[in-house]
Design an enzyme around this catalytic site. Structure first.
Site, PDB file in Angstrom:
ATOM      1  N   GLY A  70       0.811  -1.210   0.000  1.00 24.27           N
ATOM      2  CA  GLY A  70       0.000   0.000   0.000  1.00 24.27           C
ATOM      3  C   GLY A  70       0.839   1.253   0.000  1.00 24.27           C
ATOM      4  N   PRO A  71       0.207   2.384  -0.259  1.00 22.41           N
ATOM      5  CA  PRO A  71       0.934   3.640  -0.335  1.00 22.41           C
ATOM      6  C   PRO A  71       1.574   4.023   0.999  1.00 22.41           C
ATOM      7  CG  PRO A  71      -1.405   3.944  -0.906  1.00 22.41           C
ATOM      8  CD  PRO A  71      -1.233   2.531  -0.484  1.00 22.41           C
ATOM      9  N   GLY A  73       2.471   5.674   4.497  1.00 27.91           N
ATOM     10  CA  GLY A  73       1.700   6.328   5.556  1.00 27.91           C
ATOM     11  C   GLY A  73       0.336   5.736   5.822  1.00 27.91           C
ATOM     12  N   THR A  74       0.027   4.572   5.239  1.00 30.92           N
ATOM     13  CA  THR A  74      -1.299   3.998   5.442  1.00 30.92           C
ATOM     14  C   THR A  74      -1.343   3.078   6.659  1.00 30.92           C
ATOM     15  OG1 THR A  74      -0.661   2.396   3.767  1.00 30.92           O
ATOM     16  CG2 THR A  74      -2.148   4.145   3.091  1.00 30.92           C
ATOM     17  N   GLY A  75      -0.189   2.854   7.288  1.00 31.59           N
ATOM     18  CA  GLY A  75      -0.204   2.071   8.523  1.00 31.59           C
ATOM     19  C   GLY A  75       0.349   0.673   8.392  1.00 31.59           C
ATOM     20  N   LYS A  76       1.220   0.429   7.418  1.00 30.59           N
ATOM     21  CA  LYS A  76       1.771  -0.913   7.246  1.00 30.59           C
ATOM     22  C   LYS A  76       2.682  -1.279   8.424  1.00 30.59           C
ATOM     23  CE  LYS A  76       3.421   0.248   3.205  1.00 30.59           C
ATOM     24  NZ  LYS A  76       2.810   1.591   3.122  1.00 30.59           N
ATOM     25  N   GLU A 295     -14.575   7.351 -13.323  1.00 32.96           N
ATOM     26  CA  GLU A 295     -14.703   5.994 -12.775  1.00 32.96           C
ATOM     27  C   GLU A 295     -16.078   5.404 -13.063  1.00 32.96           C
ATOM     28  OE1 GLU A 295     -12.168   4.336 -11.925  1.00 32.96           O
ATOM     29  OE2 GLU A 295     -10.870   6.088 -11.924  1.00 32.96           O
TER      30      GLU A 295
END
Ligand code: ADP
Ligand code: MG
Ligand code: ZN
Length: 484
Positions: A70-71, A73-76, A295
């Site tokens: 994931g990108p 700063g997403t909490g990995k 989208e």
């Protein structure tokens, strides 16, 4: 230069101290929000770590590697620590870039070291941040060799992961990356990082939950409306939201307030957004609107096409590194063969986004360039690889086998062909793409009202999925049905 082997060893060992051990006890799943799917997957890992016997006694194989994708700063990293915290086991953490330094052999000896220590402390977790720094695809280095040091480190990692199955030690390797497409496919094979968990930017309710977690640490005024703040921060990752709360608290202190006020948040949002806009990660209102119609365009066209799967989710929460919004289609069954119709349907779906922009805004943005690339690649493959062109016949115009490593779907270079043939190929490819484009335009014009309704809904909710989406897309009229 002469370096004796002892020096090598001590270089390898010295880094072992950077591994954080066991001090992650305080972080648990309650400290992480907005990534519910990832949490659900990781709960299972926690259970393996807590009670390995329960699984091994009935013959279940414990997963070895779980890749968090994931990108930034997403909490990995936070999630990996929470897994260790929940399971109550030691946590060895190292970043991929720390493995690879200038001395040859150091990276691989560090890997060996790390696994040796971990095995002694099992059950435990090894966390490798920035896995792409060691795990870059060997193919991506081009044909003529690459970085030997990194390759040795990578090989050592693979060896260790394959090896500790035999020892029976419960060591689970978690790793994180924001560039999964660059990873060497060998890392993703069964028994290695065969589980991937997507850790994405949070949607509205996720952002609210994250704000609630982080604002516990600051004194909030009575006028604070966290929901309103969450609404104004689409595209923010967890780290951006944590940063936002802190900025607001700093502003409150600077203004000599005793509690953080809503206006502190308003100002903090502007500051954080300005920073993020520079990194082009946050959309303004106009851009958001364009992305929404784009989208929905994909979704409407996709819902009518066979072969491109069922549309399961549309989102304008920016995802990954490049995409501003996305439309998720899940295949209804495993497909190995595609018919000409189905390929044309896929191309039309890819062009649905751009077509919606044309119809609604009368102009097009750069946002569709990746769609166009993929549509053109598919059309080219139909002509040059699958022999689906009547004009060119069932000949293969490409060199050799498709070079398929992870995420690369571009066609191979063409064979040497005469200028006339090259011209004919270009014409055919262009014809396929144009007719798919026209088909997409027709569908969207016919369903313009629905396009508007769903886009407005999407702008409001940011994500539409599941039965609500199926119901909306069930109303799409097909051009053929109306004509007959
Ligand atoms: P990553 O490893 O994906 O780059 P981190 O885990 O290092 O992101 O996140 C940095 C900080 O941002 C965390 O320590 C935490 O304070 C905050 N944060 C990020 N994601 C979340 C989340 N999903 N929930 C709560 N806080 C988060
Ligand atoms: Mg991290
Ligand atoms: Zn698109």
């Amino acid at each position: 230069m002469a370096v004796d082997s002892k020096a090598f060893l001590s270089i390898g060992k010295s880094k072992a101290k950077v591994y954080v051990e066991g001090d992650s006890g305080k972080i648990t799943f309650t400290d992480v929000a907005g990534v519910e799917e990832a949490k659900t997957e990781l709960v299972e890992v926690v259970e393996f770590l807590k009670e390995p016997l329960r699984f091994t006694e009935i013959g279940a194989r414990i997963p070895k590697g779980v890749l968090l994708v994931g990108p930034p700063g997403t909490g990995k990293t936070l999630l990996a620590k929470a897994v260790a915290g929940e399971a109550g086991v030691p946590f060895f953490s190292i970043s991929g870039s720390e493995f690879v330094e200038m001395f040859v052999g150091v990276g691989s000896s560090r890997v060996r070291d790390l696994f040796d220590q971990a095995k002694k402390q099992a059950p435990c977790i090894i966390f490798i941040d920035e896995l792409d720094a060691i795990g870059k695809s060997r193919a991506s280095n081009g044909f003529y060799g690459g970085n030997d040091e990194r390759e040795q480190t990578l090989n050592q990692l693979l060896t260790e992961m394959d090896g500790f199955a035999a020892t029976g030690a419960t060591v689970i390797v978690l790793a994180a990356t924001n560039r999964p497409e660059t990873l060497d496919p060998a890392l993703l094979r069964p028994g290695r990082f065969d589980r991937q968990v997507l850790v994405d930017r949070p949607d509205l309710s996720g952002r609210l939950a994250i704000l609630e977690i982080h604002s516990r640490k600051v004194k909030l005024g009575a006028d604070i409306d966290l929901k309103a703040i969450a609404t104004r921060t689409p595209g923010f990752a967890g780290a951006d939201l944590a940063n936002l709360v802190n900025e607001a608290a700093l502003l409150a202190a600077r203004n000599k307030r005793l509690q953080v006020a809503q206006e502190d948040f308003a100002e903090a949002i502007e500051r954080v957004v300005a920073g993020l806009e520079k990194k082009s990660r946050v959309l303004n209102e106009k851009e958001k609107k364009i992305v929404a119609y784009h989208e929905v365009g994909h979704a409407l066209v996709g819902s009518l096409m066979t072969g491109s799967g069922k549309v399961e989710k549309i989102s304008i929460v920016p995802r990954g590194m490049a995409a501003l919004g996305y439309t998720l289609q899940l295949p209804t069954e495993d497909r190995f063969l595609m018919s000409e119709d189905e390929l044309q349907g896929q191309i039309a779906t890819l062009l649905g986004g751009r077509s919606a922009e044309e119809i609604i805004f009368g102009s097009i943005t750069t946002g569709a360039s990746n769609d166009l690339q993929r549509a053109t690649d598919l059309a080219e493959r139909m002509v040059t690889t699958y022999g689906m062109s009547k004009v060119l016949g069932p000949l293969a115009y490409q060199q050799g086998q498709q070079n398929m490593y992870l995420g690369n779907e571009a066609p191979n270079p063409r064979r040497m062909v005469s200028p006339q043939t090259a011209e004919a190929i270009d014409q055919e490819v262009k014809g396929i793409v144009e007719s798919a484009h026209n088909h997409a335009l027709e569908i969207l014009k016919l369903n313009r009202e629905l396009l508007e309704t769903i886009s407005i809904k999407l702008l409001d909710k940011e994500v539409i999925e599941g039965s609500e989406l199926h119901e909306l897309l069930g109303q799409v009229k097909s051009v053929e049905a109306v004509a007959s």
